[in-house]
Design a protein around this motif. Structure first.
Motif, PDB file in Angstrom:
ATOM      1  N   GLY A  67       0.807  -1.214   0.000  1.00 40.60           N
ATOM      2  CA  GLY A  67       0.000   0.000   0.000  1.00 40.60           C
ATOM      3  C   GLY A  67       0.835   1.257   0.000  1.00 40.60           C
ATOM      4  O   GLY A  67       0.524   2.236  -0.693  1.00 40.60           O
ATOM      5  N   ALA A  68       1.947   1.244   0.766  1.00 39.07           N
ATOM      6  CA  ALA A  68       2.799   2.434   0.857  1.00 39.07           C
ATOM      7  C   ALA A  68       3.455   2.747  -0.479  1.00 39.07           C
ATOM      8  O   ALA A  68       3.508   3.908  -0.919  1.00 39.07           O
ATOM      9  CB  ALA A  68       3.854   2.232   1.938  1.00 39.07           C
ATOM     10  N   LEU A  69       3.976   1.719  -1.151  1.00 36.19           N
ATOM     11  CA  LEU A  69       4.638   1.934  -2.445  1.00 36.19           C
ATOM     12  C   LEU A  69       3.652   2.355  -3.525  1.00 36.19           C
ATOM     13  O   LEU A  69       4.016   3.048  -4.482  1.00 36.19           O
ATOM     14  CB  LEU A  69       5.377   0.663  -2.869  1.00 36.19           C
ATOM     15  N   ALA A  70       2.400   1.950  -3.364  1.00 37.05           N
ATOM     16  CA  ALA A  70       1.378   2.335  -4.341  1.00 37.05           C
ATOM     17  C   ALA A  70       0.780   3.714  -4.023  1.00 37.05           C
ATOM     18  O   ALA A  70      -0.064   4.217  -4.772  1.00 37.05           O
ATOM     19  CB  ALA A  70       0.269   1.291  -4.365  1.00 37.05           C
ATOM     20  N   GLY A  71       1.215   4.322  -2.929  1.00 39.63           N
ATOM     21  CA  GLY A  71       0.707   5.638  -2.552  1.00 39.63           C
ATOM     22  C   GLY A  71      -0.692   5.598  -1.986  1.00 39.63           C
ATOM     23  O   GLY A  71      -1.406   6.607  -2.002  1.00 39.63           O
ATOM     24  N   LYS A  72      -1.103   4.437  -1.472  1.00 39.83           N
ATOM     25  CA  LYS A  72      -2.447   4.288  -0.933  1.00 39.83           C
ATOM     26  C   LYS A  72      -2.588   5.063   0.375  1.00 39.83           C
ATOM     27  O   LYS A  72      -1.768   4.926   1.275  1.00 39.83           O
ATOM     28  CB  LYS A  72      -2.756   2.813  -0.696  1.00 39.83           C
ATOM     29  N   GLU A  73      -3.619   5.889   0.470  1.00 40.52           N
ATOM     30  CA  GLU A  73      -3.870   6.642   1.690  1.00 40.52           C
ATOM     31  C   GLU A  73      -4.559   5.761   2.719  1.00 40.52           C
ATOM     32  O   GLU A  73      -5.381   4.914   2.384  1.00 40.52           O
ATOM     33  CB  GLU A  73      -4.721   7.883   1.399  1.00 40.52           C
ATOM     34  N   THR A  74      -4.221   5.959   3.960  1.00 43.55           N
ATOM     35  CA  THR A  74      -4.828   5.206   5.050  1.00 43.55           C
ATOM     36  C   THR A  74      -5.667   6.140   5.905  1.00 43.55           C
ATOM     37  O   THR A  74      -5.534   7.366   5.842  1.00 43.55           O
ATOM     38  CB  THR A  74      -3.747   4.550   5.920  1.00 43.55           C
ATOM     39  N   GLU A  75      -6.519   5.549   6.701  1.00 37.54           N
ATOM     40  CA  GLU A  75      -7.411   6.354   7.552  1.00 37.54           C
ATOM     41  C   GLU A  75      -6.599   7.079   8.625  1.00 37.54           C
ATOM     42  O   GLU A  75      -5.680   6.514   9.228  1.00 37.54           O
ATOM     43  CB  GLU A  75      -8.448   5.441   8.203  1.00 37.54           C
ATOM     44  N   LYS A  76      -6.961   8.315   8.863  1.00 30.38           N
ATOM     45  CA  LYS A  76      -6.267   9.108   9.875  1.00 30.38           C
ATOM     46  C   LYS A  76      -6.614   8.591  11.268  1.00 30.38           C
ATOM     47  O   LYS A  76      -7.783   8.480  11.612  1.00 30.38           O
ATOM     48  CB  LYS A  76      -6.662  10.582   9.751  1.00 30.38           C
ATOM     49  N   PRO A  77      -5.613   8.262  12.090  1.00 30.95           N
ATOM     50  CA  PRO A  77      -5.895   7.740  13.428  1.00 30.95           C
ATOM     51  C   PRO A  77      -6.344   8.849  14.375  1.00 30.95           C
ATOM     52  O   PRO A  77      -6.008  10.024  14.187  1.00 30.95           O
ATOM     53  CB  PRO A  77      -4.547   7.162  13.870  1.00 30.95           C
ATOM     54  N   ARG A  78      -7.107   8.458  15.374  1.00 31.07           N
ATOM     55  CA  ARG A  78      -7.505   9.411  16.414  1.00 31.07           C
ATOM     56  C   ARG A  78      -6.390   9.475  17.457  1.00 31.07           C
ATOM     57  O   ARG A  78      -6.448   8.848  18.504  1.00 31.07           O
ATOM     58  CB  ARG A  78      -8.822   8.981  17.051  1.00 31.07           C
ATOM     59  N   ASP A  79      -5.361  10.212  17.128  1.00 36.00           N
ATOM     60  CA  ASP A  79      -4.166  10.275  17.961  1.00 36.00           C
ATOM     61  C   ASP A  79      -3.617  11.697  17.862  1.00 36.00           C
ATOM     62  O   ASP A  79      -3.179  12.125  16.788  1.00 36.00           O
ATOM     63  CB  ASP A  79      -3.137   9.246  17.476  1.00 36.00           C
ATOM     64  N   ARG A  80      -3.634  12.411  18.981  1.00 35.41           N
ATOM     65  CA  ARG A  80      -3.235  13.821  18.957  1.00 35.41           C
ATOM     66  C   ARG A  80      -1.772  14.026  18.582  1.00 35.41           C
ATOM     67  O   ARG A  80      -1.374  15.106  18.166  1.00 35.41           O
ATOM     68  CB  ARG A  80      -3.533  14.459  20.317  1.00 35.41           C
TER      69      ARG A  80
END
Length: 560
Positions: A67-80
């Motif tokens: 996923g990282a090499l393909a530039g796939k975006e991941t969900e933003k974590p709830r982490d300040r």
């Protein structure tokens, strides 16, 4: 700048050389070593489980890199820690963040395979959490996009000045990260703990504060607040817009608070029973004498545990009518489930702490603050490291953090009895398992109306454990939003956090929550309606103060 840094380094070295080295520690390092060894041996005995974890990890990392090499975006974590937009929008920083979070998840899953005592497992989990919190990419200049950006803007001056802050903090003798909030932003009695009132009674354990009424008529039943020992009472009297005391007074309540003394070596023999009898029971008597009415008690954290003991003592002495009702907020009476705190409830740690206490007669407030900060390291340690040492940002003013850092000591005898009888052996759970002044304490004998309020994100008193204690003694229950401290300070005007109610009392706390009704805003008005329902609904002329000893917040709240 270089000359200043050199001087500060020399001063810090001199202070460290001159400083007295403590020969005791408030914990047992051998208990930690034993817990980690037992965990490692236990894990080695589960090769099949380890193999499954490794296979799952390989699959997860394969999916991650694809996923990282393909530039796939991941969900933003709830982490300040990862709130800056670059953590989500920039593929480089997003990859660093997601790799860290995945590795953290996998390590925690490995720890969950371990077997052993509750305390030993909690110690291993605590150590892992401290390690993972420390190595977060948000904590390093080269991998934090905010720090990189600011370093470019200032030409590196932020890092130079941040290093100067570090040396200054080390040379203070109190360790690093002493600037969670601006210590000059508030002044007790003027901008915080400033609701008008008078100290109307004192003994060697507490001062009793009565607040000046702001209405012509007040509820017949006065309110009496009992705080924990570790912090001053004025969490409920922060700046005026957040002050629970001011809100209650403006609502037509007569409010008294207990302001505990900051103990010295002279108080080393004051135990739990002394704080119950010479503290709470004495305060109840003083309020009854001044108002002619039995008070509604309300208490927070450890203060609520002490109030529950006091109610059982009064019931055993046939004096239950001296208290009209009681509200316990974020308070445990059943210590079977201590969650992360189980790491410190261990025979080795308790013995080490007792040796440590003998040398000074009390536990110092700074040691207690460090412990509480470690339990919320990301919020109370590493965020300050980043802001103070890497970004060179001034600490923002925070009335709640100012209160948190205004800690108090706890006497040796109190801490020994509390740790062994209540935390380790959970004797309040047993009928007559604990005594005060020779009187057996049976919480089941309490007949006073009691309301228990838990906080959903509480890291000190897990809400499920608070719920079980409330269910055991047959009390009513409300679940507030937010955490241990912030969930209490929830003025209606802010319309924050929300709360849950449910008349049913199933055995399982999560089952209670699943069928509970969620309400928006603050639980404060619902609480005062509960007080009205358990009071006489009479109004009496406002109780003016004519014999005050000194203005609030009083000498005890000012003691260093």
């Amino acid at each position: 700048m270089i000359a200043d840094l050199t001087r500060q380094l020399q001063d810090a070295a001199k202070k460290m050389m001159k400083g007295e080295v403590k020969t005791t520690l408030p914990f047992d390092p051998f208990a930690v070593a034993q817990a980690t060894s037992e965990f490692a041996l236990g894990l080695a005995m589960k090769p099949t489980d380890l193999m499954q974890v490794q296979l799952a990890a390989a699959q997860q990392w394969g999916a991650f890199w694809t996923g990282a090499l393909a530039g796939k975006e991941t969900e933003k974590p709830r982490d300040r820690r990862f709130g800056a937009p670059e953590w989500q929008d920039d593929a480089y920083y997003r990859g660093i963040r997601d790799a860290y979070l995945l590795a953290s998840k996998q390590l925690r899953e490995i720890v969950s395979l371990g077997e052993g005592s509750q305390s030993g497992t909690a110690m291993v989990s605590f150590l892992l959490d401290q390690y993972l919190n420390a190595i977060s990419p948000a904590n390093f200049a080269a991998t934090n996009p905010e720090v990189v950006k600011r370093t470019k803007e200032t030409g590196g001056a932020n890092l130079v000045q941040g290093f100067a802050h570090l040396i200054e903090d080390i040379s203070s003798g109190k360790g690093i990260v002493q600037r969670r909030t601006d210590p000059t932003a508030f002044e007790k009695g003027k901008t915080i703990a400033a609701t008008p009132g008078e100290v109307v009674y004192e003994n060697d354990l507490f001062q009793l504060i009565q607040y000046t009424p702001t209405t012509d008529k007040v509820a017949a039943e006065p309110l009496l607040y009992v705080p924990p020992l570790v912090n001053r009472y004025y969490m409920i009297d922060l700046v005026p817009r957040q002050s629970l005391v001011k809100w209650l007074v403006d609502e037509g309540r007569t409010v008294f608070v207990v302001s505990w003394v900051n103990p010295t070596e002279a108080h080393k023999d004051k135990g739990v029973g002394d704080y119950v009898l010479d503290g709470i029971v004495e305060a109840v008597g003083q309020v009854r004498q001044r108002t002619g009415a039995s008070p509604d008690l309300f208490a927070f954290c450890l203060g609520g545990t002490l109030v529950a003991i006091a109610l059982a003592w009064l019931a055993a002495k046939k004096r239950a009518d001296e208290v009209n009702s009681a509200t316990l907020i974020g308070s445990l009476v059943d210590f079977a489930d201590m969650r992360d705190w189980s790491a410190f409830v261990h025979e080795g740690h308790l013995a080490a702490l007792e040796d440590h206490l003998e040398s000074q007669g009390f536990i110092d407030s700074l040691e207690l603050q460090r412990l509480f900060a470690a339990m919320r390291a990301n919020d109370l340690i590493w965020s300050s490291v980043v802001n103070h040492y890497l970004l060179d940002r001034p600490a923002p003013p925070s009335d709640l953090l100012y209160w948190f850092e205004d800690g108090a000591r706890i006497p040796s005898a109190f801490l020994k009895g509390y740790n062994r009888d209540l935390l380790l052996n959970n004797r309040l759970k047993e009928p007559a398992g604990f005594e005060v002044g020779g009187v057996p304490i049976d919480l089941a004998a309490i007949k006073t109306p009691v309301l228990v309020i838990a906080l959903k994100d509480d890291h000190v008193s897990a809400w499920e454990a608070v719920y079980r204690g409330a269910r055991d003694i047959g009390t009513e229950f409300i679940l507030g939003g937010s955490g241990h401290n912030a969930g209490v300070i929830n003025p209606p005007a802010a319309n924050k956090h929300g709360f849950w109610t449910n008349k049913a009392k199933p055995a399982d706390a999560n089952e209670w929550l699943a069928s509970a009704t969620r309400h928006e805003g603050s639980w404060w008005p619902t609480w005062t309606k509960w007080l009205d329902a358990h009071g006489g609904k009479r109004k009496v002329p406002a109780r003016t103060i004519k014999d005050g000893i000194e203005p609030a917040p009083g000498r005890y709240a000012m003691m260093k």
